[in-house]
Design an enzyme around this catalytic site. Structure first.
Site: not given
Ligand SMILES: Cc1cc2nc3c(=O)[nH]c(=O)nc-3n(C[C@H](O)[C@H](O)[C@H](O)COP(=O)(O)OP(=O)(O)OC[C@H]3O[C@@H](n4cnc5c(N)ncnc54)[C@H](O)[C@@H]3O)c2cc1C
Length: 459
Positions: A42, A201, A436
């Site tokens: 599962l 690639e 910030h």
């Protein structure tokens, strides 16, 4: 066996991964009776072989880098080594706790969890170990598997992510075949763990599905990290002698490696499961479905990686929930595929939503873009990270693409997806206040600039 009352459900779901279990949980919340069939564990790929274990490895990789880089921040640390048994114990602990939690969750709902390999045997029935589960609706959610290339056998030191997740050593030299999401994530981990890494690639750039500017920045960052990559280069073969893999490229250049990781994409798990026999249209293994996840057969739905599109866990969750609500008659809004956030968890992290600059030009014609360089962001300086937030908007219209690269950018995608999905104008976001100093502030600064009121930006 004939259908008995206890074998008849509102929904029978085949596959208990992200798509299937999300559908089961939501359907049960809505009072529908559900059978969830799972042959393995599962949670499926994401929990056991995908998102969670890889992100645990990436976190261990970050810890290794932090140990190496302490002196940069004036802290005396030394990196000793990576103990893979410790890394695996940590990773398996994370997976184990989530698995236990998920099992408990499913158990606590009114879900008939059926263990075993199921087959679609009729348009309304799944058979598992001789038990016939009849559904008023059937959801196909059988997921995906790691592909390889023709003639490239997965064995020994030639492996996919399935085996690489369980390594008990750090290989000295790794070739990663494929510079997509899975390839660059593993390349990042291996490099941080101490391997020499080369990515091969065939496409002209790494993470080719991302905006071109993101690929360029990732390539710059990988060069700086001394992760080697060869783009636009085709692989031609690999042979194993002992523990060494000889990788050949069409360019003629050989590369020797101790491990070849094949990360060339994932194919759908649909063969031999009775889908086509039931009349479901399948294209190159993928189940074709409408935006509302309906197949061409009434009452049969498909979710997750078996449906063409982004192979992401949260897409599966969203589709599973959608189908449950649709069946319950809630009329949920259909999912906009472009509105699904995408994160690549390498170092530096990449996060994006919506259209790339090139896609937006094609779709909308006139567009505007803005790149906010993290060099102007306080927190980025503190973290010593580089990158940018790039916005793409329709001319005088909403933001249709957000593309971010840099440390912790994955965590910023939540706001980016609200901006895209709510069709916000830069001026809408510019009036919201970003804390910030945070990495999130860079998203605010980019919108301030695109709204014509830059703060910490030179243009
Ligand atoms: C290395 C790796 C890293 C990833 N990282 C991320 C990430 O960071 N973020 C992200 O969003 N996504 C990530 N993904 C993708 C994500 O895991 C998948 O998109 C997601 O798991 C797809 O869910 P699914 O339900 O379609 O399929 P799966 O999760 O594959 O589940 C399908 C289930 O169906 C079961 N099944 C198949 N056939 C049968 C049958 N006949 N009978 C019974 N059961 C059957 C399988 O056992 C499996 O449990 C990653 C994937 C990989 C491989």
């Amino acid at each position: 066996m004939s259908a008995t009352a206890e074998n008849t459900f509102d929904i029978v779901i085949l596959g208990g991964g992200s798509g299937g279990y999300a559908c089961a949980l939501r359907a049960s919340e809505l009072g529908l009776s559900v059978a969830l069939v799972e042959k393995g564990k599962l949670g499926g790929t994401c929990l056991h072989m995908g998102c969670i274990p890889t992100k645990a490895l990436l976190h261990a990789a970050e810890v290794a880098d932090t140990a190496r880089e302490g002196s940069q921040f004036g802290v005396k640390t030394t990196f000793e080594s990576v103990d893979m048994s410790g890394v695996n114990a940590y990773k398996d602990g994370v997976v184990g706790r989530l698995y236990k939690g998920l099992q408990g969750l499913v158990k606590s709902k009114n879900i008939d969890y059926v263990e075993g390999e199921g087959h679609l045997v009729a348009t309304n029935a799944v058979e598992v170990a001789g038990r016939r589960l009849v559904g008023k609706n059937v959801v196909l959610a059988t997921g995906s598997y790691a592909k390889t290339l023709p003639g490239l056998d997965i064995s020994g030191k030639i492996m996919t992510s399935d085996q690489a997740l369980f390594l008990d050593y750090v290989p000295a030299r790794v070739v990663v075949l494929g510079g997509g999401v899975i390839g660059v994530e593993f390349a990042s981990v291996f490099k941080s763990f101490g391997s020499e890494v080369t990515i091969v690639e065939a496409l002209p750039r790494l993470v080719a599905a991302e905006d071109e500017a993101i690929s360029k920045q990732l390539e710059r960052s990988f060069r700086k990290r001394k992760i080697n990559f060869k783009t636009g280069v085709k692989f031609s073969g690999a042979t194993q002698t002992g523990d060494v893999v000889q990788v050949s490229l069409e360019s003629g250049e050989p590369i020797e490696a101790d491990l070849l990781l094949v990360a060339v994409g994932r194919g759908p798990v649909t063969a031999g499961l009775g889908y086509e026999e039931a009349g479901v249209t399948v294209d190159r293994g993928f189940v074709l479905a409408t935006a509302s996840c309906q197949t061409n057969v009434e009452g049969i739905y498909a979710v997750g990686d078996i449906v063409p599109g982004l192979q992401l866990a949260h897409r599966g969750f969203a589709q599973g929930i959608f189908v449950a609500e649709h069946i319950a008659g809630l009329n949920p809004p259909v999912i906009d595929e472009m509105g699904i956030p995408r994160v690549t968890y390498c170092e530096p992290e990449i996060a994006s939503i919506g259209y790339t600059e090139a896609q937006a030009k094609e779709k909308f014609g006139e567009i505007e873009t803005y790149d906010y360089n993290l060099g102007g962001n306080g927190k980025s300086q503190i973290l010593a990270t580089q990158g940018f937030v790039k916005l793409v908007r329709q001319k005088d219209g909403p933001v249709v693409g957000v593309h971010m690269i840099g440390a912790r950018m994955g965590e910023q995608v939540g706001e980016a997806q609200l901006i895209y999905n709510w069709e916000a104008l830069p001026s809408d976001v510019a009036q919201l206040i970003h804390a910030h100093p945070t990495q999130n502030e860079a998203l605010g600064e980019a919108h301030l600039a695109l709204a014509g009121k830059p703060l910490h930006a030179h243009a």
